[in-house]
Design an enzyme around this catalytic site. Structure first.
Site, PDB file in Angstrom:
ATOM      1  N   GLY A 119       1.038  -1.281   0.067  1.00  0.00           N
ATOM      2  CA  GLY A 119       0.173   0.225   0.020  1.00  0.00           C
ATOM      3  C   GLY A 119       0.995   1.270  -0.525  1.00  0.00           C
ATOM      4  O   GLY A 119       2.066   1.063   0.950  1.00  0.00           O
ATOM      5  N   THR A 120      -0.006   2.227  -0.499  1.00  0.00           N
ATOM      6  CA  THR A 120       1.567   3.464  -0.821  1.00  0.00           C
ATOM      7  C   THR A 120       0.036   4.017  -1.025  1.00  0.00           C
ATOM      8  O   THR A 120      -1.085   3.890  -1.822  1.00  0.00           O
ATOM      9  CB  THR A 120       1.826   3.399  -1.842  1.00  0.00           C
ATOM     10  OG1 THR A 120       3.299   5.178  -1.808  1.00  0.00           O
ATOM     11  CG2 THR A 120       1.877   3.243  -3.320  1.00  0.00           C
ATOM     12  N   THR A 121       0.888   5.849  -1.167  1.00  0.00           N
ATOM     13  CA  THR A 121      -0.297   7.156  -1.933  1.00  0.00           C
ATOM     14  C   THR A 121       1.237   7.507  -2.684  1.00  0.00           C
ATOM     15  O   THR A 121       1.876   8.832  -2.333  1.00  0.00           O
ATOM     16  CB  THR A 121      -1.552   7.583  -1.074  1.00  0.00           C
ATOM     17  OG1 THR A 121      -1.806   7.102  -0.308  1.00  0.00           O
ATOM     18  CG2 THR A 121      -1.827   8.761  -1.333  1.00  0.00           C
TER      19      THR A 121
END
EC number: 3.4.25.1
Length: 276
Positions: free
Chosen positions: A72-74
């Site tokens: 996960g990341t943004t």
């Protein structure tokens, strides 16, 4: 072969490792990106998809070998009248665990090109470093910088060659060339899109919510910084797989500059105090 013995691979899987056949079209001329013997190449058993190879390590299929990585990341980027803003978080997760809060998910390809990391960190780093090498070779051969469009196309072509082989990458390539600022999205399937605004990762829906409400092509520099900052902070607040600090870059006509690296918790407290 020793690795196959350790892994306990079935005997039928012991094919020769990937080497171009005699008469193969793979070669190392400047315009070909087949990754032949003179270029970096992924060692794979000939005639076998990597997904099938990993699945074969399970023997009777009850060991549940997991090749779908949880991550996960943004990350986000958008064009405006003064260039391109790139903003990312810094949390790296390994499944349900937080591995580190100090990952820089912006890859500095050259002084006029930036790439972002989303998906498997190893895949993003490997292929974008390879892209940096090709961009440098282009400059040495032609005496001018590669365009943003051509750089993104190179990365897309690399991904097309390994489509369906278990790679995990969603990257944004941004830069400044003769045509002005450029922004492209490239993923592991070879998809290549040009646009004014992109966000990738598990927190992208939250980031899009902020950007859609505040984005304008005529933003001032400070307004653009604040928009990118708020989008990442909002995403890290709502997405448990994003966090750490906001790393922000500004792509200008004379190259990129790193704007800031600010803790998202401090920014969230500032926004809450300002709203009260």
């Amino acid at each position: 072969m020793a690795l196959l013995d350790v892994c306990g691979a079935p005997g039928g899987q012991r094919g020769d490792w990937a080497v171009p056949l005699a008469g193969s079209r793979q070669r190392s001329d400047p315009g070909h990106y087949g990754f032949s013997l003179r270029s970096p190449e992924l060692a794979l058993p000939r005639g076998m998809q990597p997904t099938e190879f990993f699945r074969s390590l399970g023997g009777n299929g009850e060991s549940k070998v997991q090749i779908e990585m949880a991550h996960g990341t943004t990350t986000l980027a958008f064009k405006f009248q003064h260039g391109v803003i790139v903003a990312v978080d810094s949390r790296a997760s390994a499944g349900n665990y937080i591995a580190t809060l100090k990952v820089n998910k912006v890859i500095e390809i050259n002084p006029y090109l930036l790439g972002t990391m989303s998906g498997c960190a190893a895949d993003c780093l490997y292929w974008e470093r390879l892209l940096a090498k090709e961009c440098r070779l282009y400059y040495l051969r032609n005496g001018e910088r590669i365009s943003v469009s051509a750089a993104s196309k190179l990365l897309s072509n690399m991904m097309c060659q390994y489509r369906g082989m278990g790679l995990s990458m969603g990257s944004m390539i941004c830069g400044w060339d003769k045509k002005g600022p450029g922004l492209y999205y490239v993923d592991e399937n070879g998809t290549r899109l040009s646009g004014n605004m992109f966000s990738t990762g598990s927190g992208n829906s939250h980031a899009y919510g902020v950007m859609d409400s505040g984005y304008r092509p005529d933003l001032s520099i400070e307004e653009a910084y604040d928009l990118g900052r708020r989008a990442i902070v909002h995403a890290t607040h709502r997405d448990s797989y994003s966090g750490g600090v906001v790393n922000m870059y500004h792509m200008k006509e004379d190259g990129w500059v790193k704007v800031e690296s600010t803790d998202v918790s401090d920014l969230m407290h500032q926004y809450r105090e300002a709203s009260q």
